[in-house]
Write an enzyme that holds these catalytic residues in place. Sequence first.
Site, PDB file in Angstrom:
ATOM      1  N   GLY A  94    -112.924  64.137 -18.088  1.00 11.50           N
ATOM      2  CA  GLY A  94    -112.147  63.572 -19.193  1.00 11.50           C
ATOM      3  C   GLY A  94    -112.609  62.167 -19.560  1.00 11.50           C
ATOM      4  O   GLY A  94    -113.431  61.556 -18.877  1.00 11.50           O
ATOM      5  N   MET A  95    -112.055  61.671 -20.641  1.00  7.83           N
ATOM      6  CA  MET A  95    -112.438  60.356 -21.165  1.00  7.83           C
ATOM      7  C   MET A  95    -112.191  59.251 -20.134  1.00  7.83           C
ATOM      8  O   MET A  95    -113.055  58.416 -19.874  1.00  7.83           O
ATOM      9  CB  MET A  95    -111.650  60.091 -22.455  1.00  7.83           C
ATOM     10  N   LEU A  96    -111.014  59.248 -19.513  1.00  8.04           N
ATOM     11  CA  LEU A  96    -110.715  58.256 -18.480  1.00  8.04           C
ATOM     12  C   LEU A  96    -111.498  58.560 -17.208  1.00  8.04           C
ATOM     13  O   LEU A  96    -112.053  57.659 -16.577  1.00  8.04           O
ATOM     14  CB  LEU A  96    -109.214  58.225 -18.180  1.00  8.04           C
ATOM     15  N   ASP A 148    -108.807  73.647  -9.058  1.00  7.44           N
ATOM     16  CA  ASP A 148    -107.533  73.870  -9.728  1.00  7.44           C
ATOM     17  C   ASP A 148    -106.455  73.091  -8.979  1.00  7.44           C
ATOM     18  O   ASP A 148    -106.084  73.455  -7.858  1.00  7.44           O
ATOM     19  CB  ASP A 148    -107.228  75.378  -9.729  1.00  7.44           C
ATOM     20  N   ALA A 194    -104.860  66.060 -16.168  1.00  7.87           N
ATOM     21  CA  ALA A 194    -103.571  66.202 -16.857  1.00  7.87           C
ATOM     22  C   ALA A 194    -103.704  67.148 -18.034  1.00  7.87           C
ATOM     23  O   ALA A 194    -104.783  67.303 -18.608  1.00  7.87           O
ATOM     24  CB  ALA A 194    -103.086  64.837 -17.355  1.00  7.87           C
ATOM     25  N   TRP A 195    -102.582  67.780 -18.360  1.00  6.64           N
ATOM     26  CA  TRP A 195    -102.459  68.478 -19.643  1.00  6.64           C
ATOM     27  C   TRP A 195    -102.065  67.390 -20.633  1.00  6.64           C
ATOM     28  O   TRP A 195    -100.969  66.853 -20.575  1.00  6.64           O
ATOM     29  CB  TRP A 195    -101.381  69.553 -19.556  1.00  6.64           C
ATOM     30  N   THR A 196    -102.960  67.041 -21.546  1.00  5.87           N
ATOM     31  CA  THR A 196    -102.700  65.924 -22.470  1.00  5.87           C
ATOM     32  C   THR A 196    -102.523  66.367 -23.920  1.00  5.87           C
ATOM     33  O   THR A 196    -102.346  65.530 -24.789  1.00  5.87           O
ATOM     34  CB  THR A 196    -103.837  64.880 -22.401  1.00  5.87           C
ATOM     35  N   TYR A 215     -94.410  67.266 -23.118  1.00  7.82           N
ATOM     36  CA  TYR A 215     -95.434  66.503 -22.414  1.00  7.82           C
ATOM     37  C   TYR A 215     -94.783  65.384 -21.594  1.00  7.82           C
ATOM     38  O   TYR A 215     -95.087  65.208 -20.402  1.00  7.82           O
ATOM     39  CB  TYR A 215     -96.422  65.918 -23.430  1.00  7.82           C
ATOM     40  N   TRP A 225    -102.047  55.085 -25.532  1.00 10.75           N
ATOM     41  CA  TRP A 225    -102.978  54.854 -26.643  1.00 10.75           C
ATOM     42  C   TRP A 225    -104.422  54.679 -26.146  1.00 10.75           C
ATOM     43  O   TRP A 225    -105.142  53.783 -26.573  1.00 10.75           O
ATOM     44  CB  TRP A 225    -102.532  53.644 -27.464  1.00 10.75           C
TER      45      TRP A 225
END
Length: 288
Positions: A18-20, A44, A66-68, A131, A156
Amino acid sequence: MTSGHSTTQRWVVFGAAGMLGQDMVAIAEAVGHHVTGLRRSDLDVTDAAMARAAVEGYDVVVNCAAWTAVDDAETHEAQAFAINGTGAANLARAAAAAGARLVHVSTDYVFDGDGTEPYLEAAPVSPRSAYGRTKAAGEWAVRAESADALVVRTAWLYGAGGRCFPKTIARAAGERDRLSVVDDQTGQPTWTADLADLIVRLVAARVPGGIYHGTSSGQVTWCGFARQVVAASGHPTPVDATTSAAYQLPAPRPAYSVLGHDQLHEVGVEPIGDWAERWNAAAPTVLA
């Protein structure tokens, strides 16, 4: 950025694709830690046995998994809960059993968004979306499993390694004559590289377990941020202000997402700098 240096440790980052996660791996490695990055395809987190095996032998466990997909969570809350709630609990339990320190990344969506002053770390959670509910459950599970765990709330987020608001706005500014962006939601645009750096510094400082807020300082609306992004992109495209009512989205967005940094000050860890100054530093990388 001023990363705190510490003894070399073995880190494992979940959600490393992911991005982070990408910045987390890079920045922890840059200060000398041995880092393993695990992607969704590697593991998983909803499988407790897999989580237990995956953290064995590590000193620090960072949960960026995370499910974002905020809107999709409204119709897939059980699936979102499996990752954001159960997955977080599995990693917290596994880390505690392995004697590793867990850093769990959470969100401003645990609050109702009705505030007018920055939310304190101890403010009561009152999520309005699926969420937000699943992330609040994850926070609770992590804190219940380990008093030593760090819950770091952010908001953000943008970065070089994924889809994000600045990239979308910059692309649109190059394709359209004018843009229209909501001006009634206020928050703190936060660069993933800065959040990763803060997490490294928190661990290095051996801060007490608890909740910390990992957002840029200051505040701005999405419209205000969009204007800064357009300026950085070099396009002359005007950005008009509009309201949230103009966009009918499945999940409600918090109107006010400003998080206070009292706990960081309390433990002597410098918060991330002002959002505008940090955006200026990030823009060349993020918009490259």
